[in-house]
Design a protein around this motif. Sequence first.
Motif, short mmCIF file in Angstrom:
data_model
loop_
_atom_site.label_atom_id
_atom_site.label_comp_id
_atom_site.label_asym_id
_atom_site.label_seq_id
_atom_site.Cartn_x
_atom_site.Cartn_y
_atom_site.Cartn_z
N LYS A 1 0.83 -1.21 0.00
CA LYS A 1 0.00 0.00 0.00
C LYS A 1 0.87 1.26 0.00
O LYS A 1 0.70 2.16 -0.83
CB LYS A 1 -0.95 -0.01 1.22
CG LYS A 1 -1.82 -1.27 1.28
CD LYS A 1 -2.73 -1.30 2.51
CE LYS A 1 -2.03 -1.55 3.83
NZ LYS A 1 -1.46 -2.91 3.95
N THR A 2 1.81 1.32 0.94
CA THR A 2 2.69 2.49 1.01
C THR A 2 3.57 2.58 -0.23
O THR A 2 3.82 3.67 -0.76
CB THR A 2 3.55 2.44 2.29
OG1 THR A 2 2.67 2.37 3.42
CG2 THR A 2 4.42 3.67 2.43
N THR A 3 4.03 1.43 -0.71
CA THR A 3 4.87 1.39 -1.92
C THR A 3 4.14 2.05 -3.09
O THR A 3 4.72 2.84 -3.84
CB THR A 3 5.21 -0.07 -2.27
OG1 THR A 3 5.78 -0.71 -1.13
CG2 THR A 3 6.18 -0.14 -3.43
N THR B 1 6.97 7.95 3.33
CA THR B 1 7.26 6.86 4.26
C THR B 1 5.94 6.40 4.87
O THR B 1 4.90 7.02 4.65
CB THR B 1 8.23 7.33 5.36
OG1 THR B 1 7.65 8.44 6.03
CG2 THR B 1 9.57 7.76 4.77
N SER B 2 5.98 5.34 5.63
CA SER B 2 4.75 4.81 6.21
C SER B 2 4.09 5.85 7.10
O SER B 2 4.72 6.40 8.01
CB SER B 2 5.05 3.57 7.03
OG SER B 2 3.89 3.20 7.74
N PRO B 3 2.80 6.15 6.88
CA PRO B 3 2.11 7.13 7.72
C PRO B 3 1.49 6.50 8.97
O PRO B 3 0.70 7.14 9.65
CB PRO B 3 1.02 7.67 6.79
CG PRO B 3 0.74 6.56 5.84
CD PRO B 3 1.95 5.68 5.78
N VAL C 1 -3.17 8.86 4.21
CA VAL C 1 -3.78 8.51 5.50
C VAL C 1 -3.58 7.03 5.78
O VAL C 1 -3.59 6.20 4.87
CB VAL C 1 -5.31 8.81 5.47
CG1 VAL C 1 -5.92 8.59 6.85
CG2 VAL C 1 -5.59 10.21 4.97
N ASP C 2 -3.35 6.70 7.04
CA ASP C 2 -3.23 5.30 7.45
C ASP C 2 -4.15 5.07 8.65
O ASP C 2 -3.96 5.67 9.72
CB ASP C 2 -1.77 5.00 7.83
CG ASP C 2 -1.50 3.51 7.94
OD1 ASP C 2 -2.46 2.73 8.16
OD2 ASP C 2 -0.32 3.12 7.81
N ALA C 3 -5.15 4.23 8.47
CA ALA C 3 -6.13 4.00 9.54
C ALA C 3 -5.69 2.85 10.47
O ALA C 3 -6.41 2.52 11.40
CB ALA C 3 -7.50 3.70 8.95
N LEU D 1 -5.69 6.22 1.14
CA LEU D 1 -6.01 5.75 2.49
C LEU D 1 -5.66 4.28 2.65
O LEU D 1 -6.20 3.43 1.94
CB LEU D 1 -7.50 5.98 2.75
CG LEU D 1 -8.13 5.40 4.00
CD1 LEU D 1 -7.65 6.14 5.24
CD2 LEU D 1 -9.64 5.46 3.91
N GLU D 2 -4.74 4.00 3.59
CA GLU D 2 -4.40 2.60 3.89
C GLU D 2 -5.32 2.09 4.99
O GLU D 2 -5.74 2.85 5.85
CB GLU D 2 -2.93 2.50 4.33
CG GLU D 2 -1.96 3.05 3.28
CD GLU D 2 -0.50 2.75 3.60
OE1 GLU D 2 -0.20 1.69 4.18
OE2 GLU D 2 0.35 3.59 3.23
N TRP D 3 -5.60 0.81 5.00
CA TRP D 3 -6.50 0.16 5.96
C TRP D 3 -7.89 0.82 5.99
O TRP D 3 -8.42 1.15 7.05
CB TRP D 3 -5.86 0.15 7.37
CG TRP D 3 -4.64 -0.72 7.39
CD1 TRP D 3 -3.35 -0.29 7.25
CD2 TRP D 3 -4.59 -2.14 7.52
NE1 TRP D 3 -2.50 -1.37 7.28
CE2 TRP D 3 -3.23 -2.52 7.44
CE3 TRP D 3 -5.56 -3.14 7.67
CZ2 TRP D 3 -2.81 -3.86 7.52
CZ3 TRP D 3 -5.15 -4.46 7.76
CH2 TRP D 3 -3.79 -4.81 7.68
#
Lengths: 346, 171
Positions: free
Chosen positions: B55-57, B75-77, B94-96, B122-124
Amino acid sequence: MLVLGIDSSCDETTAALVRDGTECLSSVVATQTELHRRFGGVVPEIACRAHVENYPWAIAEALSRAGVTLDDVDGVAVTNRPGLVNALLVGVAAAKAIAFARDLPLVGVDHIAAHIHASFLAPGGAPAFPCVALVVSGGHTSLYHLPSPTEQRLLGATLDDAAGEAFDKVARLLGLPYPGGPSIESAARGGDPTALNLPRSRPKGDGFDFSFSGLKTAVLYRAFGQDMKPGDAPGRTPVVPVADVAASFQKAVVDVLVKRTLQAAKHTGVREVVIGGGVAANTQLRERLATKGAAAGYRVVIPPRELCTDNAAMVAVSGWFRLAAGERDGLDLDCHPRPIRATPHG
Amino acid sequence: MRARSNGGAMSTSAARELTLAGPGATVVLGRELAAALAPATAGVLCLSGHLGAGKTTLVKGLAEGLGVAEAREVTSPTFLRVVRFEGSPSLVHVDAYRMSGPDDVVELGLDEDLAGGAVVALEWPEIVAAALPADRLEVALAHVDESARNVRISAHGAASSAWLDRLGELA
Ligand SMILES: Nc1ncnc2c1ncn2[C@@H]1O[C@H](COP(=O)(O)OP(=O)(O)OP(=O)(O)O)[C@@H](O)[C@H]1O
Ligand SMILES: [Mg+2]
């Protein structure tokens, strides 16, 4: 000069009193970990509300443990970046209120710089400059070259996950509790650190960057087998004992952190190495950096564990440098989610 | 995940499914999604998939393609939950993962961004499903093996369907 330090950048509500940047009189950390353990992470809304509820107590407690009153305080230092803005605001509001009511000088502090400055409270004495510093926590994994206590030049940083984040995520994969740092460390005891063949990734380029997303993914495959079909849920039982997975993962992280830090020290020609941040509370990392660093001829400065994880004593030290130099911030001091951007240089 | 009805008719164009052979292919897909955005200037991209699915990639490529950041700056949020890259359009990453539910999206002040103010990746997304707009592109990444991922892209809503159609024309 007696400085009141305040930091509300994440989970902990913290306040501390430090004299002249070297003598820690008190450091109060009201932890919300218990509250958050139920949720497996930090819940912003709860974090902010708890800060509001905890601050009057935390500051009064810091004063009382130090045996002083606000009359004795000469300045207020508060973390205003980086972090969750809603959480930062609570500490900054408390700091402004005290500075205004008592007519005291106020300075904002960068949380990452403060992690480096925690080393001024290390039992073996403050670091000498220039030095190289590794800040490693749940949100950061960065290497700096410090020509002086107040100049930080970024040498490299993680390109994906922070080391502490990798600990948290691998802990969750293995069904271990949050926070992942301490739970991986205890699960790793008695485990075989060579059981899993895990990568020590080194990003391309000649800088000092880190990468931990490949390690996270490799743990998934080594621990659960190669048959990760689309839609397969991790959270099954690992095919390798949890202690072996935890020990192998921990060793892979520590190997990379120690190696890169010593490479950076060699590259910049410094004689001193400093470490800070929550992951610096990890026993393996502390011991390996101390022995490998000493063997390579460096003086390694490691703050006590309780000053590696989030605390306000380090903020009081960091603020003291600014206050002693006559610097001041106004009551319009802002909060910022991200650290001050510095371009990496090799 | 279900789309909420917002009174309008829902259109859903055919989903695209492909195999991504290596991280480079995931980054390229992010760049292509950026290239396919115009003439739209906003959109919501839901990136689902397990830990390490990529996802971040993918967002590294998206940010590069939109011209708001270099890949190394993405980078990873997870820790911060929200990272903003200003530009035109701006990208809100965004990372939930560490959120407890849809209320956190409001708490973090993301409603305007989600309502068409920016490109939101938006991740997760499943953790905050109820706070998501009806019109959104869903990118579901899944592990195939250590060297490949499978991705299924589906559109919900008119704007996202058009975005997906433009992506198809690029290929
Ligand atoms: N198509 C691919 N094939 C093989 N490996 C890939 C592919 N795409 C990405 N990867 C690798 O898989 C890992 C994905 O990590 P990344 O942090 O991007 O995942 P994520 O889905 O964001 O995870 P998290 O749930 O922790 O946020 C990286 O090591 C990346 O190099
Ligand atoms: Mg991610």
